[in-house]
Design an enzyme around this catalytic site. Structure first.
Site, mmCIF file in Angstrom:
data_model
loop_
_atom_site.group_PDB
_atom_site.id
_atom_site.type_symbol
_atom_site.label_atom_id
_atom_site.label_comp_id
_atom_site.label_asym_id
_atom_site.label_seq_id
_atom_site.Cartn_x
_atom_site.Cartn_y
_atom_site.Cartn_z
ATOM 1 N N LYS A 22 0.846 -1.210 0.000
ATOM 2 C CA LYS A 22 0.000 0.000 0.000
ATOM 3 C C LYS A 22 0.874 1.250 0.000
ATOM 4 C CE LYS A 22 -1.662 1.598 4.025
ATOM 5 N NZ LYS A 22 -1.353 3.005 4.375
ATOM 6 N N ASN A 23 1.931 1.262 0.839
ATOM 7 C CA ASN A 23 2.703 2.498 1.005
ATOM 8 C C ASN A 23 3.670 2.756 -0.137
ATOM 9 O OD1 ASN A 23 1.210 2.966 3.240
ATOM 10 N ND2 ASN A 23 2.778 2.317 4.707
ATOM 11 N N ARG A 93 -4.088 11.016 4.010
ATOM 12 C CA ARG A 93 -3.025 12.018 4.050
ATOM 13 C C ARG A 93 -2.124 11.874 2.827
ATOM 14 N NH1 ARG A 93 -0.981 13.932 8.127
ATOM 15 N NH2 ARG A 93 1.149 13.464 7.502
ATOM 16 N N CYS A 117 -3.651 12.813 12.717
ATOM 17 C CA CYS A 117 -4.529 11.657 12.510
ATOM 18 C C CYS A 117 -4.520 10.817 13.781
ATOM 19 C CB CYS A 117 -4.049 10.853 11.312
ATOM 20 S SG CYS A 117 -2.634 9.866 11.723
ATOM 21 N N ARG A 122 1.642 14.343 12.900
ATOM 22 C CA ARG A 122 2.020 14.138 11.495
ATOM 23 C C ARG A 122 2.379 15.446 10.767
ATOM 24 N NH1 ARG A 122 -0.273 9.027 10.135
ATOM 25 N NH2 ARG A 122 1.298 8.896 8.502
ATOM 26 N N PRO A 123 3.356 16.201 11.258
ATOM 27 C CA PRO A 123 3.731 17.461 10.581
ATOM 28 C C PRO A 123 4.308 17.191 9.192
ATOM 29 C CG PRO A 123 5.342 16.869 12.254
ATOM 30 C CD PRO A 123 4.216 15.896 12.392
ATOM 31 N N ILE A 124 4.365 18.230 8.340
ATOM 32 C CA ILE A 124 4.971 18.052 7.009
ATOM 33 C C ILE A 124 6.051 19.104 6.766
ATOM 34 C CG2 ILE A 124 2.929 16.963 5.991
ATOM 35 C CD1 ILE A 124 2.390 19.696 4.633
ATOM 36 N N ASP A 125 6.655 19.573 7.850
ATOM 37 C CA ASP A 125 7.694 20.606 7.723
ATOM 38 C C ASP A 125 8.895 20.154 6.882
ATOM 39 O OD1 ASP A 125 7.889 18.899 10.143
ATOM 40 O OD2 ASP A 125 9.855 19.833 10.309
ATOM 41 N N GLN A 126 9.222 18.875 6.930
ATOM 42 C CA GLN A 126 10.373 18.403 6.144
ATOM 43 C C GLN A 126 10.056 18.371 4.649
ATOM 44 O OE1 GLN A 126 13.476 17.796 7.691
ATOM 45 N NE2 GLN A 126 12.265 18.877 9.231
ATOM 46 N N ASP A 305 4.774 0.315 12.044
ATOM 47 C CA ASP A 305 3.492 -0.229 11.556
ATOM 48 C C ASP A 305 3.259 -1.664 12.013
ATOM 49 O OD1 ASP A 305 3.499 1.471 8.334
ATOM 50 O OD2 ASP A 305 3.123 2.146 10.375
ATOM 51 N N ILE A 327 8.541 6.441 16.898
ATOM 52 C CA ILE A 327 8.221 7.186 15.673
ATOM 53 C C ILE A 327 7.012 8.100 15.860
ATOM 54 C CG2 ILE A 327 7.670 6.992 13.206
ATOM 55 C CD1 ILE A 327 10.436 5.852 13.895
ATOM 56 N N ARG A 397 -8.593 -0.073 4.965
ATOM 57 C CA ARG A 397 -7.752 0.929 4.289
ATOM 58 C C ARG A 397 -6.469 0.285 3.779
ATOM 59 N NH1 ARG A 397 -7.055 6.492 7.506
ATOM 60 N NH2 ARG A 397 -5.642 6.689 5.741
HETATM 61 C C1 EPZ Z 1 4.573 6.651 6.313
HETATM 62 O O1 EPZ Z 1 3.933 7.742 6.950
HETATM 63 C C2 EPZ Z 1 3.551 5.538 6.254
HETATM 64 N N1 EPZ Z 1 2.403 5.976 5.474
HETATM 65 C C3 EPZ Z 1 3.115 5.154 7.669
HETATM 66 O O2 EPZ Z 1 2.274 4.014 7.542
HETATM 67 C C4 EPZ Z 1 4.340 4.747 8.478
HETATM 68 O O3 EPZ Z 1 3.945 4.504 9.803
HETATM 69 C C5 EPZ Z 1 5.391 5.859 8.450
HETATM 70 O O4 EPZ Z 1 5.695 6.195 7.067
HETATM 71 C C6 EPZ Z 1 6.685 5.448 9.128
HETATM 72 O O5 EPZ Z 1 7.206 4.316 8.493
HETATM 73 C C7 EPZ Z 1 2.507 5.931 4.124
HETATM 74 O O6 EPZ Z 1 3.527 5.573 3.577
HETATM 75 C C8 EPZ Z 1 1.286 6.356 3.348
HETATM 76 P P1 EPZ Z 1 7.104 9.720 8.251
HETATM 77 P P2 EPZ Z 1 4.661 9.193 6.913
HETATM 78 O O7 EPZ Z 1 7.100 11.001 7.505
HETATM 79 O O8 EPZ Z 1 5.397 9.342 5.640
HETATM 80 C C9 EPZ Z 1 7.918 12.955 11.620
HETATM 81 C C10 EPZ Z 1 0.361 2.726 7.753
HETATM 82 O O9 EPZ Z 1 -0.044 2.135 8.756
HETATM 83 N N2 EPZ Z 1 7.836 13.946 10.528
HETATM 84 O O10 EPZ Z 1 8.164 8.719 7.961
HETATM 85 O O11 EPZ Z 1 3.668 10.220 7.291
HETATM 86 C C11 EPZ Z 1 6.593 12.295 11.912
HETATM 87 O O12 EPZ Z 1 5.841 13.073 12.811
HETATM 88 C C12 EPZ Z 1 0.890 4.129 7.895
HETATM 89 O O13 EPZ Z 1 0.433 2.230 6.595
HETATM 90 C C13 EPZ Z 1 8.160 15.268 10.794
HETATM 91 O O14 EPZ Z 1 8.483 15.626 11.932
HETATM 92 O O15 EPZ Z 1 5.692 9.015 8.113
HETATM 93 C C14 EPZ Z 1 7.009 10.982 12.511
HETATM 94 O O16 EPZ Z 1 7.313 11.192 13.882
HETATM 95 C C15 EPZ Z 1 0.673 4.683 9.295
HETATM 96 N N3 EPZ Z 1 8.102 16.174 9.777
HETATM 97 C C16 EPZ Z 1 8.303 10.649 11.774
HETATM 98 O O17 EPZ Z 1 8.745 11.870 11.182
HETATM 99 C C17 EPZ Z 1 7.748 15.808 8.499
HETATM 100 O O18 EPZ Z 1 7.734 16.685 7.607
HETATM 101 C C18 EPZ Z 1 8.147 9.617 10.671
HETATM 102 O O19 EPZ Z 1 7.107 10.058 9.825
HETATM 103 C C19 EPZ Z 1 7.435 14.466 8.255
HETATM 104 C C20 EPZ Z 1 7.489 13.545 9.280
#
Ligand code: EPZ
Length: 430
Positions: A22-23, A93, A117, A122-126, A305, A327, A397
């Site tokens: 899925k991811n 998202r 969520c 789930r910030p997107i600052d990066q 996950d 995480i 989902r």
């Molecule tokens: C992906 O989410 C997956 N979703 C998640 O799977 C998975 O848990 C996660 O990666 C970690 O492996 C999809 O791929 C659609 P991250 P993502 O950005 O990309 C922080 C599932 O069950 N962060 O790697 O949103 C964040 O808060 C889902 O299939 C920032 O601080 O995860 C977290 O603490 C749930 N700033 C950490 O990084 C940012 O801009 C990892 O998040 C982005 C993230």
């Protein structure tokens, strides 16, 4: 509202076939619009997150043709709108991957700002940091992310946090930016590698995906391709842990064992046997499982996950286990539900202390999120008596035909929607 009803206590036995990841699919579907040629994607999982993203892709004007349950043809030539509505972001998202895809292709995109969520803020600052480094003006107003670039130019970007989403989004924009981009502290998950391989099959020039330094040489444009999605390591892990939890013996087929190493290692630590084949793993559980420690980490560490599923397995392992969630800040919501089934778990900050009990008892529980929902189904299969899992829309989902695949392994589980069907199931099981 649909629910699962489960009669527990039966070891899972037999073989199960894993679908596409899925991811990986969510990143690949978004990237598919980056060319005006036709792109064919195979081994697509038929899950609601994928189907919602396909609706969003159609909504912006791309043509989407489902050839069969697991194959779709996408053509981005007819895109007439670079704005992705909140309704899609609210549903998943990962619609924000269209931000990277459209920005890379058209140098502009407007996408609704995703909220938090069920598992964290789930910030997107990066993501935004990367877009800006490549020459994008980003305006966050009225709940929208408005991104626009006169020119996209490669840059040296260092992620402050290892982020799957940011790595994928930045990779897409950099693929069509002028010059070279170096992305440091990149995520290394199998789905990152799959998105990079997909983009390269469209003519991109991406090297190093799967390591923490990804080098991208921008190209003028991308062309059509046919691509098959990598097997889903989390779906595979969920079935491996279901086998362990029910003291079963299951062969999980259509997997890449290397992607499952952190999971196999934990199963061996608690006393299971794991046999690896070219494209399958076999989990043979014992009913004398022992406690262990788990720390969720970015790949190749133990995946967040799989944290809820691990906690369910540990709930009946002899001794005291410690599960640390590094995480996300809110990924223990299932613990209250599991405690109602007799588990002995204490959560302090981001640590769950699990004291193994002899067994769980069936109960009414509700799925708080996708992976926790799957974990509660596993708990229902190992518990004595009947368990009803509500809010199974979360599970749908990310798991295709979950109850069908589990029934194929001998589980007594059915999808029901009212008391009459529940009684019918109980009569059948009596
Ligand atoms: C992906 O989410 C997956 N979703 C998640 O799977 C998975 O848990 C996660 O990666 C970690 O492996 C999809 O791929 C659609 P991250 P993502 O950005 O990309 C922080 C599932 O069950 N962060 O790697 O949103 C964040 O808060 C889902 O299939 C920032 O601080 O995860 C977290 O603490 C749930 N700033 C950490 O990084 C940012 O801009 C990892 O998040 C982005 C993230």
């Amino acid at each position: 509202m649909e629910q699962y009803i489960i009669k527990g206590g039966k070891p899972l036995q037999g073989e199960v076939c894993i679908g596409g990841a899925k991811n990986a699919a969510l990143g690949i579907l978004a990237a598919a619009v980056m060319t005006d040629d036709v792109v064919t994607i195979e081994n697509l999982p038929d899950v609601s997150d994928v189907n919602v993203l396909l609706q969003a892709i159609e909504e912006i004007g791309a043509t989407v043709r489902r050839k069969d349950k697991h194959t779709v043809e996408i053509c981005g030539k007819t895109i007439n709108n670079v704005s992705v509505e909140y309704e899609f972001i609210k549903k998943i998202r990962a619609s924000y991957y269209l931000l990277g895809a459209l920005l890379g292709k058209y140098k502009e995109a407007d996408v609704a700002l995703p909220g938090g969520c069920d598992i964290g803020s789930r910030p997107i600052d990066q993501h935004i940091k990367g877009f800006k480094a490549l020459g994008t003006n980003v305006d966050l107003s009225e709940g929208m992310i408005k991104a626009k670039a006169e020119k996209l130019v490669g840059s040296h970007i260092y992620l402050d946090v290892v982020s799957v989403g940011a790595t994928i989004n930045i990779m897409m924009v950099a693929a069509l930016s002028e010059g070279n981009t170096i992305l440091e502290n990149a995520a290394k998950e199998p789905h990152i590698v799959d998105v990079a391989n997909f983009l390269n099959s469209m003519g991109a020039n991406i090297k190093g995906a799967g390591t923490d330094v990804i080098r991208i040489k921008g190209v003028e444009k991308l062309h059509g391709t046919t691509y098959s999605i990598v097997p889903d390591q989390i779906e595979a892990g969920t079935f491996m842990f279901a086998a362990a939890a029910t003291n079963g013996d299951v062969i999980v087929k259509n997997v890449i064992p290397k992607h499952l190493e952190s999971l196999s290692a934990k199963l061996v630590e608690i006393g299971c046997t794991v046999e690896e084949y070219d494209e399958a793993v076999r989990v043979i559980a014992t009913n004398k499982k022992v406690a262990t420690q788990v720390n969720t980490m970015p790949y190749p560490g133990f995946p967040t996950d799989m944290q809820p599923q691990m906690a369910v397995v540990l709930s009946t392992c002899e001794g005291t286990s410690i599960v640390t969630e590094n995480i996300f800040e809110n990924r223990f919501k299932y613990v209250d539900e599991l405690s109602r089934m007799g588990a002995n778990i204490k959560v302090e900050a981001n640590v769950a202390i699990i004291t193994g009990v002899n067994g769980l008892k069936g109960s009414y529980v509700s799925a708080p999120d996708l992976r926790a929902g799957a974990a509660l189904v596993i708990a229902g299969m190992m518990a004595q008596g009947y368990t009803i899992v509500e809010d199974i829309k979360y599970i749908q989902r990310g798991y295709e035909d979950f109850e069908v695949k589990l029934r194929g392994l001998g589980a007594s589980i059915e999808k029901v929607s009212d008391d009459k069907e529940i009684q019918k199931f109980k009569l059948k099981m009596a």
